[in-house]
Design a protein around this motif. Structure first.
Motif, PDB file in Angstrom:
ATOM      1  N   ASP A  16       0.853  -1.168   0.000  1.00 48.84           N
ATOM      2  CA  ASP A  16       0.000   0.000   0.000  1.00 48.84           C
ATOM      3  C   ASP A  16       0.898   1.229   0.000  1.00 48.84           C
ATOM      4  OD1 ASP A  16      -1.638   2.138   0.588  1.00 48.84           O
ATOM      5  OD2 ASP A  16      -2.994   0.902   1.799  1.00 48.84           O
ATOM      6  N   LEU A  17       1.016   1.838  -1.147  1.00 42.09           N
ATOM      7  CA  LEU A  17       1.940   2.964  -1.276  1.00 42.09           C
ATOM      8  C   LEU A  17       1.502   4.159  -0.449  1.00 42.09           C
ATOM      9  CD1 LEU A  17       2.784   2.789  -5.078  1.00 42.09           C
ATOM     10  CD2 LEU A  17       4.058   1.881  -3.138  1.00 42.09           C
ATOM     11  N   GLY A  18       0.238   4.194  -0.111  1.00 40.57           N
ATOM     12  CA  GLY A  18      -0.240   5.266   0.751  1.00 40.57           C
ATOM     13  C   GLY A  18       0.377   5.165   2.119  1.00 40.57           C
ATOM     14  N   LEU A  19       0.534   3.937   2.581  1.00 37.10           N
ATOM     15  CA  LEU A  19       1.151   3.720   3.885  1.00 37.10           C
ATOM     16  C   LEU A  19       2.657   3.895   3.806  1.00 37.10           C
ATOM     17  CD1 LEU A  19      -0.827   0.558   5.015  1.00 37.10           C
ATOM     18  CD2 LEU A  19      -1.160   2.916   5.787  1.00 37.10           C
ATOM     19  N   ALA A  20       3.203   3.554   2.676  1.00 36.20           N
ATOM     20  CA  ALA A  20       4.659   3.567   2.520  1.00 36.20           C
ATOM     21  C   ALA A  20       5.192   4.972   2.256  1.00 36.20           C
ATOM     22  CB  ALA A  20       5.057   2.650   1.366  1.00 36.20           C
ATOM     23  N   CYS A  23       7.282   6.434   4.915  1.00 36.07           N
ATOM     24  CA  CYS A  23       8.118   5.484   5.624  1.00 36.07           C
ATOM     25  C   CYS A  23       9.591   5.690   5.275  1.00 36.07           C
ATOM     26  CB  CYS A  23       7.689   4.058   5.270  1.00 36.07           C
ATOM     27  SG  CYS A  23       8.654   2.806   6.133  1.00 36.07           S
ATOM     28  N   GLU A  24      10.388   5.823   6.310  1.00 35.04           N
ATOM     29  CA  GLU A  24      11.819   6.015   6.076  1.00 35.04           C
ATOM     30  C   GLU A  24      12.542   4.684   5.909  1.00 35.04           C
ATOM     31  OE1 GLU A  24      13.298   8.298   9.283  1.00 35.04           O
ATOM     32  OE2 GLU A  24      12.286  10.137   8.656  1.00 35.04           O
ATOM     33  N   HIS A  25      11.865   3.610   6.321  1.00 36.01           N
ATOM     34  CA  HIS A  25      12.521   2.299   6.267  1.00 36.01           C
ATOM     35  C   HIS A  25      12.614   1.795   4.828  1.00 36.01           C
ATOM     36  CE1 HIS A  25      13.947  -1.476   7.884  1.00 36.01           C
ATOM     37  NE2 HIS A  25      13.099  -2.117   7.104  1.00 36.01           N
ATOM     38  N   CYS A  26      11.548   1.970   4.090  1.00 37.28           N
ATOM     39  CA  CYS A  26      11.527   1.479   2.708  1.00 37.28           C
ATOM     40  C   CYS A  26      11.576   2.627   1.714  1.00 37.28           C
ATOM     41  CB  CYS A  26      10.285   0.632   2.488  1.00 37.28           C
ATOM     42  SG  CYS A  26       8.743   1.537   2.719  1.00 37.28           S
ATOM     43  N   LEU A  27      11.686   3.831   2.243  1.00 37.08           N
ATOM     44  CA  LEU A  27      11.812   5.019   1.395  1.00 37.08           C
ATOM     45  C   LEU A  27      10.635   5.173   0.445  1.00 37.08           C
ATOM     46  CD1 LEU A  27      15.614   4.753   0.605  1.00 37.08           C
ATOM     47  CD2 LEU A  27      14.495   5.995   2.455  1.00 37.08           C
ATOM     48  N   GLY A  28       9.478   4.754   0.918  1.00 39.49           N
ATOM     49  CA  GLY A  28       8.268   4.975   0.146  1.00 39.49           C
ATOM     50  C   GLY A  28       7.941   3.877  -0.840  1.00 39.49           C
ATOM     51  N   TRP A  29       8.770   2.861  -0.891  1.00 41.18           N
ATOM     52  CA  TRP A  29       8.511   1.776  -1.843  1.00 41.18           C
ATOM     53  C   TRP A  29       7.479   0.798  -1.303  1.00 41.18           C
ATOM     54  CZ3 TRP A  29       9.892   1.762  -6.761  1.00 41.18           C
ATOM     55  CH2 TRP A  29      10.952   2.589  -7.148  1.00 41.18           C
ATOM     56  N   GLY A  30       7.462   0.671  -0.017  1.00 44.23           N
ATOM     57  CA  GLY A  30       6.529  -0.289   0.571  1.00 44.23           C
ATOM     58  C   GLY A  30       7.076  -1.699   0.600  1.00 44.23           C
ATOM     59  N   THR A  31       8.222  -1.872  -0.035  1.00 43.72           N
ATOM     60  CA  THR A  31       8.869  -3.182  -0.020  1.00 43.72           C
ATOM     61  C   THR A  31      10.341  -3.013   0.316  1.00 43.72           C
ATOM     62  OG1 THR A  31       9.331  -3.077  -2.395  1.00 43.72           O
ATOM     63  CG2 THR A  31       7.332  -4.219  -1.711  1.00 43.72           C
ATOM     64  N   VAL A  32      10.890  -4.057   0.854  1.00 42.68           N
ATOM     65  CA  VAL A  32      12.325  -4.068   1.112  1.00 42.68           C
ATOM     66  C   VAL A  32      12.900  -5.325   0.477  1.00 42.68           C
ATOM     67  CG1 VAL A  32      12.174  -2.733   3.240  1.00 42.68           C
ATOM     68  CG2 VAL A  32      11.937  -5.216   3.304  1.00 42.68           C
ATOM     69  N   GLN A  40      10.151  -8.116  -0.055  1.00 41.84           N
ATOM     70  CA  GLN A  40       9.183  -8.369   0.994  1.00 41.84           C
ATOM     71  C   GLN A  40       8.471  -7.072   1.316  1.00 41.84           C
ATOM     72  OE1 GLN A  40      11.203 -10.013   4.357  1.00 41.84           O
ATOM     73  NE2 GLN A  40      10.992 -12.109   3.632  1.00 41.84           N
ATOM     74  N   LEU A  41       7.237  -7.202   1.787  1.00 43.59           N
ATOM     75  CA  LEU A  41       6.542  -6.019   2.238  1.00 43.59           C
ATOM     76  C   LEU A  41       7.300  -5.411   3.408  1.00 43.59           C
ATOM     77  CD1 LEU A  41       2.803  -7.114   2.145  1.00 43.59           C
ATOM     78  CD2 LEU A  41       3.952  -5.503   0.631  1.00 43.59           C
ATOM     79  N   CYS A  42       7.367  -4.121   3.431  1.00 42.95           N
ATOM     80  CA  CYS A  42       8.050  -3.435   4.518  1.00 42.95           C
ATOM     81  C   CYS A  42       7.259  -3.634   5.806  1.00 42.95           C
ATOM     82  CB  CYS A  42       8.161  -1.951   4.183  1.00 42.95           C
ATOM     83  SG  CYS A  42       8.812  -0.964   5.536  1.00 42.95           S
ATOM     84  N   HIS A  43       7.902  -4.271   6.771  1.00 41.01           N
ATOM     85  CA  HIS A  43       7.180  -4.573   8.008  1.00 41.01           C
ATOM     86  C   HIS A  43       6.960  -3.331   8.845  1.00 41.01           C
ATOM     87  CE1 HIS A  43      10.943  -4.237  10.222  1.00 41.01           C
ATOM     88  NE2 HIS A  43      11.497  -4.965   9.277  1.00 41.01           N
ATOM     89  N   THR A  44       7.606  -2.259   8.462  1.00 44.81           N
ATOM     90  CA  THR A  44       7.469  -1.034   9.241  1.00 44.81           C
ATOM     91  C   THR A  44       6.163  -0.302   8.917  1.00 44.81           C
ATOM     92  OG1 THR A  44       9.857  -0.767   9.341  1.00 44.81           O
ATOM     93  CG2 THR A  44       8.533   1.201   9.760  1.00 44.81           C
ATOM     94  N   CYS A  45       5.802  -0.301   7.652  1.00 51.59           N
ATOM     95  CA  CYS A  45       4.634   0.494   7.268  1.00 51.59           C
ATOM     96  C   CYS A  45       3.502  -0.360   6.706  1.00 51.59           C
ATOM     97  CB  CYS A  45       5.045   1.539   6.228  1.00 51.59           C
ATOM     98  SG  CYS A  45       5.647   0.825   4.681  1.00 51.59           S
TER      99      CYS A  45
END
Ligand SMILES: [Zn+2]
Length: 56
Positions: A16-20, A23-32, A40-45
């Motif tokens: 969900d790019l709205g959530l990402a 997010c500083e963890h995935c830099l807005g990608w929503g995935t890491v 993988q989905l960014c577990h932070t956002c």
């Protein structure tokens, strides 16, 4: 025309790019990308795959 896709190539999760967005963890990608090179989905956002609705 898309053929020959290896079975081990997992589809990239659709975050969900709205959530990402903030997010500083995935830099807005929503995935890491893991050390294995898998997305993988960014577990932070992103909400967990279980989606049990448990708030952090
Ligand atoms: Zn994130």
């Amino acid at each position: 025309m898309a053929h020959g896709v290896p079975h081990h190539a997992l589809p990239i999760p659709r975050p969900d790019l709205g959530l990402a967005r903030d997010c500083e963890h995935c830099l807005g990608w929503g995935t890491v990308v893991t050390r294995d090179g898998e997305h993988q989905l960014c577990h932070t956002c992103q909400p967990g795959p279980g989606g049990d609705g448990t708030a952090v």
